[in-house]
Enzyme design. Structure first.
Site, PDB file in Angstrom:
ATOM      1  N   HIS A 134     -18.949  29.106  59.417  1.00 39.21           N
ATOM      2  CA  HIS A 134     -19.810  28.527  58.895  1.00 39.21           C
ATOM      3  C   HIS A 134     -21.107  29.139  59.542  1.00 39.21           C
ATOM      4  O   HIS A 134     -21.070  29.139  60.725  1.00 39.21           O
ATOM      5  CB  HIS A 134     -19.990  27.244  58.321  1.00 39.21           C
ATOM      6  CG  HIS A 134     -20.962  26.166  58.024  1.00 39.21           C
ATOM      7  ND1 HIS A 134     -21.938  25.711  58.579  1.00 39.21           N
ATOM      8  CD2 HIS A 134     -21.431  25.922  56.458  1.00 39.21           C
ATOM      9  CE1 HIS A 134     -23.229  25.217  57.561  1.00 39.21           C
ATOM     10  NE2 HIS A 134     -22.459  24.951  56.098  1.00 39.21           N
TER      11      HIS A 134
ATOM     12  N   CYS B 115     -24.298  29.076  54.655  1.00 38.92           N
ATOM     13  CA  CYS B 115     -25.082  27.936  54.097  1.00 38.92           C
ATOM     14  C   CYS B 115     -26.862  28.147  53.889  1.00 38.92           C
ATOM     15  O   CYS B 115     -27.363  28.538  55.000  1.00 38.92           O
ATOM     16  CB  CYS B 115     -24.396  26.231  54.849  1.00 38.92           C
ATOM     17  SG  CYS B 115     -25.819  25.683  54.710  1.00 38.92           S
TER      18      CYS B 115
ATOM     19  N   HIS C 146     -23.218  28.044  49.867  1.00 37.14           N
ATOM     20  CA  HIS C 146     -23.004  26.436  50.360  1.00 37.14           C
ATOM     21  C   HIS C 146     -25.130  26.867  49.935  1.00 37.14           C
ATOM     22  O   HIS C 146     -25.713  27.212  50.655  1.00 37.14           O
ATOM     23  CB  HIS C 146     -22.943  26.077  51.201  1.00 37.14           C
ATOM     24  CG  HIS C 146     -21.634  25.757  51.907  1.00 37.14           C
ATOM     25  ND1 HIS C 146     -22.063  25.219  53.008  1.00 37.14           N
ATOM     26  CD2 HIS C 146     -21.144  25.821  51.727  1.00 37.14           C
ATOM     27  CE1 HIS C 146     -20.473  24.552  53.181  1.00 37.14           C
ATOM     28  NE2 HIS C 146     -19.788  25.331  52.050  1.00 37.14           N
TER      29      HIS C 146
ATOM     30  N   ASP D  82     -24.633  23.000  48.114  1.00 37.40           N
ATOM     31  CA  ASP D  82     -24.392  21.463  49.110  1.00 37.40           C
ATOM     32  C   ASP D  82     -24.592  20.764  49.298  1.00 37.40           C
ATOM     33  O   ASP D  82     -25.111  19.880  47.633  1.00 37.40           O
ATOM     34  CB  ASP D  82     -24.872  22.439  50.030  1.00 37.40           C
ATOM     35  CG  ASP D  82     -23.944  22.054  51.598  1.00 37.40           C
ATOM     36  OD1 ASP D  82     -22.931  22.199  51.108  1.00 37.40           O
ATOM     37  OD2 ASP D  82     -24.714  23.037  52.195  1.00 37.40           O
ATOM     38  N   HIS D  83     -24.773  19.795  49.400  1.00 38.31           N
ATOM     39  CA  HIS D  83     -25.354  18.386  50.291  1.00 38.31           C
ATOM     40  C   HIS D  83     -26.637  17.990  48.865  1.00 38.31           C
ATOM     41  O   HIS D  83     -27.486  18.551  48.400  1.00 38.31           O
ATOM     42  CB  HIS D  83     -26.249  17.927  50.754  1.00 38.31           C
ATOM     43  CG  HIS D  83     -25.363  17.835  52.539  1.00 38.31           C
ATOM     44  ND1 HIS D  83     -25.787  18.611  53.645  1.00 38.31           N
ATOM     45  CD2 HIS D  83     -24.027  18.789  52.058  1.00 38.31           C
ATOM     46  CE1 HIS D  83     -24.555  19.458  54.307  1.00 38.31           C
ATOM     47  NE2 HIS D  83     -23.516  19.384  53.685  1.00 38.31           N
TER      48      HIS D  83
ATOM     49  N   TYR E 223     -22.215  13.336  49.827  1.00 40.96           N
ATOM     50  CA  TYR E 223     -21.760  14.217  48.998  1.00 40.96           C
ATOM     51  C   TYR E 223     -21.565  13.047  47.504  1.00 40.96           C
ATOM     52  O   TYR E 223     -19.791  12.658  47.073  1.00 40.96           O
ATOM     53  CB  TYR E 223     -20.461  14.458  49.211  1.00 40.96           C
ATOM     54  CG  TYR E 223     -20.615  15.264  50.166  1.00 40.96           C
ATOM     55  CD1 TYR E 223     -19.902  16.706  49.870  1.00 40.96           C
ATOM     56  CD2 TYR E 223     -20.744  15.250  51.933  1.00 40.96           C
ATOM     57  CE1 TYR E 223     -20.141  17.330  50.982  1.00 40.96           C
ATOM     58  CE2 TYR E 223     -20.675  15.966  52.800  1.00 40.96           C
ATOM     59  CZ  TYR E 223     -20.374  17.880  52.237  1.00 40.96           C
ATOM     60  OH  TYR E 223     -20.484  18.874  53.065  1.00 40.96           O
TER      61      TYR E 223
END
Length: 364
Positions: free
Chosen positions: A206, A244, A273, A323-324, A337
């Site tokens: 990552h 990401c 991500h 992702d988030h 999350y």
């Protein structure tokens, strides 16, 4: 390409597998064993139990995020070979249970840094944000702020027990600059990649979050040159990247679209991500403040269609997770999350991919 959803396990995640399986297009979960300290072996029995619970719910478990690399390995302490041996056995145990990709990072001390875990947006939702002026000089203050904003959930990379010794940890890293950290990553990869090749596991690093130094700590996976170095230092398809998009794009100088094209073409992106961010005051020279927006392009600074197109164009066949996500519709939980906004993210990404698939098939 398979769409997945990060899940922290029955004891650590308020979101159930039953709800995750109802997300259209979601094929599996990205799992972890959150309670096992870095530097110790993951027992196969625990991995098997996790896999069975996921498969019983009608989902697949092919990606683990993360098998954390211990500080002893990153620093290069006298205990690193012992910890690497445990990591190698964990790789073997994961492969025996059908795992294909291990996401990990090589960031000293902090796996990621945000200054606000509940940043309010005009539509009434909240999200994660990074405002440089809010970074304190004392790292203990950011630890306290993250802890206080965590909604009583343990956050990945912010384990209270490990960070309770922050001064000792920072002292241990005092002599570790980028050159030494890079050498320690190379040492680690040269030790584990042969086992990955033997077992059919792909390591996927990552990028640094943020992709520049804070608190004087080195950052070595932050730009195109670093990713190129990573691929060349151990030239194996098993030595790859978790791209990401948000982390890379936190530095506006990084061309995330070109990163996606190049490293997909080279066969080194194993996991993605996919998220969008909105740069704040982008016209201000050197400003890198941002918040994490809703996934659709119009809400952020990134063109999501172009990011997905870059993967599709070069035949990406790995795993993607949204992702988030924001906290929306009154949901509460682990910051970044929640269920609802990440489910919307999967639907959005899936729609882009389906459109690209059908238009490429017809030549439209």
């Amino acid at each position: 390409m398979d769409l997945t959803f990060r899940w922290y396990g029955e004891k650590d995640d308020p979101i159930s597998l039953e709800h995750i399986r109802q997300i259209p297009g979601c094929k599996g979960v990205v799992g972890t064993l959150f309670d096992i300290p870095a530097g110790t072996e993951w027992p196969r029995s625990r991995i098997h139990q996790l896999r069975k619970s996921v498969e019983t719910a009608g989902l697949a478990l092919k990606v683990i995020e993360s098998v954390n690399v211990s500080d002893d390995i990153k620093i290069g302490s006298e205990h690193r070979d012992e910890h690497i041996d445990a990591y190698i056995q964990t790789i073997r145990n994961l492969a025996a249970e059908g795992i294909e990709v291990i996401c990990y990072n090589f960031m000293p001390v902090f796996d990621w840094i945000k200054t606000d875990l509940d940043y309010p947006l005009p539509d009434g939702s909240s999200t994660l944000a990074f405002i440089r002026k809010d970074i304190p000089e004392d790292p203990q203050q950011i630890i306290d702020a993250i802890s206080n904003g965590s909604s009583d959930f343990t956050l990945p990379g912010w384990e209270p027990k490990r960070l309770s010794h922050i001064k000792r940890l920072l002292t241990a890293y005092a002599e570790v600059d980028e050159t030494r950290l890079r050498a320690n990553l190379s040492y680690f990869l040269k030790a584990v990649i042969p086992t990955c090749e033997e077992c059919g596991i792909k390591m996927a690093i990552h990028p640094d979050d943020p992709p520049y130094s804070l608190f004087g700590l080195p950052r070595i996976i932050k730009n195109r040159e670093d990713l190129d170095w990573l691929c060349k230092t151990v030239d194996s398809p098993c030595n790859g990247i978790t791209l990401c998009c948000g982390s890379i794009a936190e530095d506006p100088r990084n061309d995330v679209y070109e990163f996606l094209r190049e490293f997909t073409r080279r066969g080194r992106i194993h996991f993605v991500h996919m998220r969008n961010i909105r740069h704040l005051n982008p016209s201000m020279p050197g400003n890198r403040d941002f918040y994490e927006s809703a996934h659709p392009s119009e809400y952020g600074s990134l063109d999501m269609v172009e990011m997905v197109r870059a993967l599709h164009e070069y035949g990406f066949d790995g795993y993607i997770r949204p992702d988030h996500g924001r906290m929306i519709w009154g949901e509460t939980g682990r910051p970044g999350y929640g269920l609802f906004d990440r489910a919307l993210g999967i639907a959005y990404i899936n729609g882009i991919w389906e459109t690209l698939e059908k238009t490429s098939a017809t030549g439209a």
